[in-house]
Design a protein around this motif. Structure first.
Motif, PDB file in Angstrom:
ATOM      1  N   ARG A  60     -13.607  79.384   5.467  1.00  0.00           N
ATOM      2  CA  ARG A  60     -12.651  80.016   6.388  1.00  0.00           C
ATOM      3  C   ARG A  60     -13.381  80.813   7.462  1.00  0.00           C
ATOM      4  O   ARG A  60     -13.056  80.721   8.647  1.00  0.00           O
ATOM      5  N   ARG A  65      -3.644  83.513  -0.680  1.00  0.00           N
ATOM      6  CA  ARG A  65      -3.325  82.099  -0.911  1.00  0.00           C
ATOM      7  C   ARG A  65      -3.314  81.790  -2.400  1.00  0.00           C
ATOM      8  O   ARG A  65      -2.499  81.031  -2.898  1.00  0.00           O
ATOM      9  N   GLY A 116       0.443  78.844   0.303  1.00  0.00           N
ATOM     10  CA  GLY A 116      -0.527  78.443  -0.722  1.00  0.00           C
ATOM     11  C   GLY A 116      -1.535  77.440  -0.200  1.00  0.00           C
ATOM     12  O   GLY A 116      -2.177  77.660   0.822  1.00  0.00           O
ATOM     13  N   ASP A 117      -1.642  76.304  -0.887  1.00  0.00           N
ATOM     14  CA  ASP A 117      -2.629  75.281  -0.516  1.00  0.00           C
ATOM     15  C   ASP A 117      -2.435  74.744   0.891  1.00  0.00           C
ATOM     16  O   ASP A 117      -3.371  74.266   1.521  1.00  0.00           O
ATOM     17  N   PHE A 158      -1.934  76.381   3.474  1.00  0.00           N
ATOM     18  CA  PHE A 158      -2.566  77.249   4.476  1.00  0.00           C
ATOM     19  C   PHE A 158      -4.061  76.974   4.472  1.00  0.00           C
ATOM     20  O   PHE A 158      -4.873  77.777   4.035  1.00  0.00           O
ATOM     21  N   THR A 159      -4.399  75.787   4.981  1.00  0.00           N
ATOM     22  CA  THR A 159      -5.795  75.333   4.991  1.00  0.00           C
ATOM     23  C   THR A 159      -6.599  76.142   6.012  1.00  0.00           C
ATOM     24  O   THR A 159      -6.012  76.808   6.881  1.00  0.00           O
ATOM     25  N   PRO A 160      -7.935  76.067   5.949  1.00  0.00           N
ATOM     26  CA  PRO A 160      -8.745  76.758   6.959  1.00  0.00           C
ATOM     27  C   PRO A 160      -8.379  76.330   8.380  1.00  0.00           C
ATOM     28  O   PRO A 160      -8.366  77.164   9.289  1.00  0.00           O
ATOM     29  N   VAL A 161      -8.052  75.058   8.581  1.00  0.00           N
ATOM     30  CA  VAL A 161      -7.695  74.588   9.933  1.00  0.00           C
ATOM     31  C   VAL A 161      -6.367  75.200  10.376  1.00  0.00           C
ATOM     32  O   VAL A 161      -6.221  75.639  11.533  1.00  0.00           O
ATOM     33  N   HIS A 197      -5.149  78.030   9.266  1.00  0.00           N
ATOM     34  CA  HIS A 197      -5.481  79.448   9.407  1.00  0.00           C
ATOM     35  C   HIS A 197      -6.070  79.700  10.794  1.00  0.00           C
ATOM     36  O   HIS A 197      -5.649  80.610  11.522  1.00  0.00           O
TER      37      HIS A 197
END
Lengths: 163, 141
Positions: free
Chosen positions: A31, A133, B114-115, B117-120, B122
């Motif tokens: 991240r 998360r 949850g899942d 909300f991926t880094p991309v 975000h």
């Protein structure tokens, strides 16, 4: 001097007891490097960071995330131990003495690694998102507040030796 | 700088938030008030206790404005002009507070998605919220 309530200590310890470092560590650094790409400047030796996919599958990124989480964990587990330890674990174990515990790490980050301390906040924010998360609705506003207080003390300790 | 992929992702995410605008908005505000108590100073005229009508109503307005901005990303300055004037001349919020609310919105989305909300995702949301708050703050001086 930082004053921790019993509830804050319990919240922080609970977070770490449920955190899987091998899983969360890699996610944390993914991240940071994807959301704040300028942080990649500190990881020239990590190889391929050219895309989100490359970052997600980079083993050095994953390993570094785990090291950072152990740093926080150790701090909590040795509340009275002011011996130099590695990583963020230290802060957790030394919640009453985070400032001194992090002297050596602060010097490392400022003199050797030369990291702009503004980036510590970004790492902290990403770690907060990783927790949110994973814990979903268990990451209540009160728990978030205690967690962010812990982070701000760690960040302040890490920034202390900069001059 | 948002890619076309990111712009579509942002619209998808905010469209899903519209039906639960009150829940998401009030939670983000509550997280901000709890973690950063100084932000409460702007709300002395409202009842911002957990689940209060004021909190839910205000939270809903914020999420709807964000969803509106998401659908009009290329024309944010025009779309948000009234809100921008409002924040600059009437509310006069210290600009550092935008980042605090943005962070709490992101944490709220992470809790609920949850899942997904991926880094991309975000990164895209973080960039969108930064652009949104920059427009809200642009008339400050």
């Amino acid at each position: 001097m930082v004053v921790w309530t019993d509830q804050e200590r319990a919240f922080i310890q609970d977070i770490f007891s449920k955190l899987n470092y091998e899983d969360a560590g890699p996610e944390l650094y993914c991240r940071v490097l994807i959301v704040y790409p300028w942080t990649q400047r500190y990881f020239g030796g990590f190889g391929n960071l050219y895309s989100a996919e490359a970052i997600k599958s980079n083993p050095m990124v994953a390993a570094h995330g785990i090291v950072v989480l152990h740093g926080l964990d150790k701090a909590m587990k040795n509340m009275d131990d002011i011996t130099v330890l590695k990583g963020l674990e230290k802060a957790l174990k030394n919640m009453d003495n985070i400032k001194n515990t992090f002297t050596a790490l602060s010097e490392l980050h400022s003199e050797k690694l030369q990291v702009d301390p503004g980036n510590f906040q970004l790492l902290g924010d990403c770690l907060t998102v990783v927790l949110a998360r994973r814990m979903t609705t268990d990451f209540t506003p009160d728990i978030q507040a205690a967690w962010q207080k812990f982070l701000s003390v760690v960040i302040s300790a890490l920034t202390r030796q900069y001059y | 700088m948002l890619s076309n992929f990111e712009k579509e992702l942002i619209v998808q995410i905010w469209d899903k938030m519209i039906p639960v605008a009150e829940d998401i908005g009030s939670e983000a505000l509550l997280r901000m008030f709890t973690t950063f108590p100084k932000t409460k100073t702007y709300f002395s005229h409202l009842d911002i206790s957990p689940n209060s009508d004021h909190l839910r109503c205000h939270g809903k307005k914020i999420v709807q404005a964000l969803a509106d901005g998401a659908r009009n990303i290329s024309t944010l300055a025009t779309t948000l002009a009234p809100l921008s004037r409002f924040h600059a001349y009437l509310l006069r919020i210290h600009p550092t507070n935008f980042k605090l609310l943005n962070h709490c919105i992101i944490v709220t989305l992470a809790c609920h998605m949850g899942d997904n909300f991926t880094p991309v995702a975000h990164a895209a949301i973080d960039k969108f919220l930064s652009a949104f708050s920059a427009v809200l703050a642009e008339k400050f001086r």
